[in-house]
Write an enzyme that holds these catalytic residues in place. Structure first.
Site, PDB file in Angstrom:
ATOM      1  CB  SER A 156      -5.039  90.208  56.343  1.00 11.10           C
ATOM      2  OG  SER A 156      -3.733  90.312  55.815  1.00 11.10           O
ATOM      3  CE1 TYR A 169      -6.230  95.092  53.703  1.00 14.76           C
ATOM      4  CE2 TYR A 169      -4.465  93.961  54.863  1.00 14.76           C
ATOM      5  CZ  TYR A 169      -5.545  93.923  54.003  1.00 14.76           C
ATOM      6  OH  TYR A 169      -5.940  92.721  53.454  1.00 14.76           O
TER       7      TYR A 169
HETATM    8  N1  LIG Z   1      -5.337  89.480  48.063  1.00 12.19           N
HETATM    9  C1  LIG Z   1      -4.592  89.352  49.157  1.00 12.19           C
HETATM   10  O1  LIG Z   1      -3.371  89.193  49.103  1.00 12.19           O
HETATM   11  C2  LIG Z   1      -5.256  89.361  50.514  1.00 12.19           C
HETATM   12  C3  LIG Z   1      -4.511  88.917  51.619  1.00 12.19           C
HETATM   13  C4  LIG Z   1      -5.101  88.901  52.874  1.00 12.19           C
HETATM   14  C5  LIG Z   1      -6.417  89.321  53.023  1.00 12.19           C
HETATM   15  N2  LIG Z   1      -7.121  89.757  51.942  1.00 12.19           N
HETATM   16  C6  LIG Z   1      -8.506  90.158  52.148  1.00 12.19           C
HETATM   17  O2  LIG Z   1      -9.344  89.307  51.383  1.00 12.19           O
HETATM   18  C7  LIG Z   1     -10.573  89.979  51.088  1.00 12.19           C
HETATM   19  C8  LIG Z   1     -10.919  89.809  49.618  1.00 12.19           C
HETATM   20  O3  LIG Z   1      -9.958  90.462  48.823  1.00 12.19           O
HETATM   21  P1  LIG Z   1      -9.522  89.964  47.350  1.00 12.19           P
HETATM   22  O4  LIG Z   1      -8.114  89.518  47.453  1.00 12.19           O
HETATM   23  O5  LIG Z   1     -10.538  89.036  46.796  1.00 12.19           O
HETATM   24  O6  LIG Z   1      -9.504  91.365  46.540  1.00 12.19           O
HETATM   25  P2  LIG Z   1     -10.566  91.975  45.475  1.00 12.19           P
HETATM   26  O7  LIG Z   1     -10.258  93.413  45.366  1.00 12.19           O
HETATM   27  O8  LIG Z   1     -10.530  91.165  44.226  1.00 12.19           O
HETATM   28  O9  LIG Z   1     -11.985  91.725  46.147  1.00 12.19           O
HETATM   29  C9  LIG Z   1     -12.522  92.560  47.150  1.00 12.19           C
HETATM   30  C10 LIG Z   1     -13.973  92.754  46.831  1.00 12.19           C
HETATM   31  O10 LIG Z   1     -14.553  93.552  47.868  1.00 12.19           O
HETATM   32  C11 LIG Z   1     -15.377  94.525  47.239  1.00 12.19           C
HETATM   33  N3  LIG Z   1     -15.539  95.714  48.081  1.00 12.19           N
HETATM   34  C12 LIG Z   1     -14.590  96.649  48.379  1.00 12.19           C
HETATM   35  N4  LIG Z   1     -15.125  97.633  49.106  1.00 12.19           N
HETATM   36  C13 LIG Z   1     -16.436  97.321  49.285  1.00 12.19           C
HETATM   37  C14 LIG Z   1     -17.503  97.946  49.969  1.00 12.19           C
HETATM   38  N5  LIG Z   1     -17.338  99.139  50.572  1.00 12.19           N
HETATM   39  N6  LIG Z   1     -18.717  97.342  49.979  1.00 12.19           N
HETATM   40  C15 LIG Z   1     -18.896  96.152  49.347  1.00 12.19           C
HETATM   41  N7  LIG Z   1     -17.917  95.513  48.665  1.00 12.19           N
HETATM   42  C16 LIG Z   1     -16.703  96.098  48.648  1.00 12.19           C
HETATM   43  C17 LIG Z   1     -14.655  94.857  45.954  1.00 12.19           C
HETATM   44  O11 LIG Z   1     -15.518  95.489  45.012  1.00 12.19           O
HETATM   45  C18 LIG Z   1     -14.175  93.491  45.492  1.00 12.19           C
HETATM   46  O12 LIG Z   1     -15.107  92.814  44.694  1.00 12.19           O
HETATM   47  C19 LIG Z   1     -10.383  91.430  51.543  1.00 12.19           C
HETATM   48  O13 LIG Z   1     -10.996  91.612  52.804  1.00 12.19           O
HETATM   49  C20 LIG Z   1      -8.871  91.547  51.674  1.00 12.19           C
HETATM   50  O14 LIG Z   1      -8.490  92.554  52.594  1.00 12.19           O
HETATM   51  C21 LIG Z   1      -6.568  89.783  50.694  1.00 12.19           C
END
Ligand SMILES: NC(=O)c1ccc[n+]([C@@H]2O[C@H](COP(=O)([O-])OP(=O)(O)OC[C@H]3O[C@@H](n4cnc5c(N)ncnc54)[C@H](O)[C@@H]3O)[C@@H](O)[C@H]2O)c1
Length: 277
Positions: A156, A169
């Site tokens: 991130s 985080y």
């Molecule tokens: N959305 C943002 O603004 C953003 C920004 C920077 C980084 N990220 C990172 O991107 C990645 C994806 O996030 P997203 O935005 O698609 O959100 P999201 O919540 O839609 O997707 C995350 C997915 O990870 C799964 N997950 C969570 N805990 C889990 C576990 N213990 N075991 C297996 N699966 C698990 C969830 O069920 C979900 O399907 C994450 O690592 C998040 O930290 C997101």
């Protein structure tokens, strides 16, 4: 020929959001997919969990592209479950080339001294230890293939610089960079490349929820998506509030493909210039 034609990718957190988008983008370019997701609630997350229906929809969309997908429920906190999922996927699809360690949670914002110990531990266990377990389960298959490979860890912008009120985080996502650099060194002799992607705000449920709106707009009683957008735009250099999941998928695809064959050990921001502000 697709850009990852004939390759197989293991993706965590693939039921929705960026993980689903990565599965579809890689499948569009010729890859078959091994997908896992947790599909259960995490009490402190201020947004709904991914569901069985979400994972079924990922499967449907990948199959509509005429690619194969082996999808199952697994928690990145459970190494045996992850290993079983990837072992089974490789047994059915025949190989492994690409790993996208994408699963993660946002957790609940708090000042560092107020974060409950169990929430801190859970954050590190999913967002950092889970990434390590994903790599640990996949590496033997990449090595056994003898064709090299590409591992892409999702960090991130919070893995590059701090944000107040989410130190658990930020710590996990910074830790991912250390893991990425170390894996890149260890695996280079086998032509297995390891890089990380660093998104700014992405338009997924992780941020599009009331808890995040309130974190970013404490000045408002009932902040909306538009109110959040005004705060989000201030974080980026390019004048946009957030990127789309496919923007991260396009970076993952590039790092997964042979177009990036000599790129390893690199933290790649996909952040509309947030890191240079
Ligand atoms: N959305 C943002 O603004 C953003 C920004 C920077 C980084 N990220 C990172 O991107 C990645 C994806 O996030 P997203 O935005 O698609 O959100 P999201 O919540 O839609 O997707 C995350 C997915 O990870 C799964 N997950 C969570 N805990 C889990 C576990 N213990 N075991 C297996 N699966 C698990 C969830 O069920 C979900 O399907 C994450 O690592 C998040 O930290 C997101």
């Amino acid at each position: 020929m697709g850009r990852v034609e004939g390759k197989v990718a293991f993706i965590t957190g693939a039921a929705r959001g960026q993980g689903r988008s990565h599965a579809l983008r890689l499948a569009q370019e010729g890859a078959d997919i091994i997908a896992i997701d947790y599909l259960e609630d995490l009490p402190e997350n201020p947004y709904p969990p991914a569901t069985e229906e979400d994972l079924v929809e990922t499967v449907r969309q990948v199959e509509a592209l005429d690619r194969r997908i082996i999808a199952s429920k697994a928690d990145v906190r459970d190494f045996d479950a992850l290993k079983a999922a990837v072992d089974d996927g490789v047994a059915q699809l025949g190989r492994l080339d690409i790993v996208s360690a994408n699963a993660g949670i946002a957790g609940r914002p708090n000042l560092s001294e107020d974060v409950p110990e169990d929430e801190w531990m859970r954050m590190i266990d999913i967002n950092l230890n889970g990434v390590w377990r994903t790599a640990k389960a996949a590496i033997p298959h990449l090595k056994a293939g003898g064709r090299g490979g590409s591992i892409i860890l999702t960090s991130s912008d919070a893995g590059l610089f701090p944000y107040a009120n989410i130190s658990h985080y930020v710590s996990a996502k910074h830790g991912v960079v250390g893991l990425m650099r170390t894996l890149a060194l260890e695996l280079a002799p086998d032509f297995i490349r390891v890089n990380s992607v660093h998104p700014t705000t992405v338009d997924t449920l992780m941020v599009q929820n009331d808890g995040i709106y309130r974190l970013f707009r404490p000045d408002l009683e009932n902040p909306t998506k538009d109110d959040f957008a005004q705060a989000a735009v201030a974080m980026n250099a390019l004048p946009i509030p957030w990127v789309e999941a496919v923007d991260i998928s396009n970076a993952v695809l590039f790092l997964a493909s042979d177009e990036s064959r000599y790129i390893t050990g690199v933290p790649l921001p996909v952040d509309a210039g947030a890191a240079i502000k």
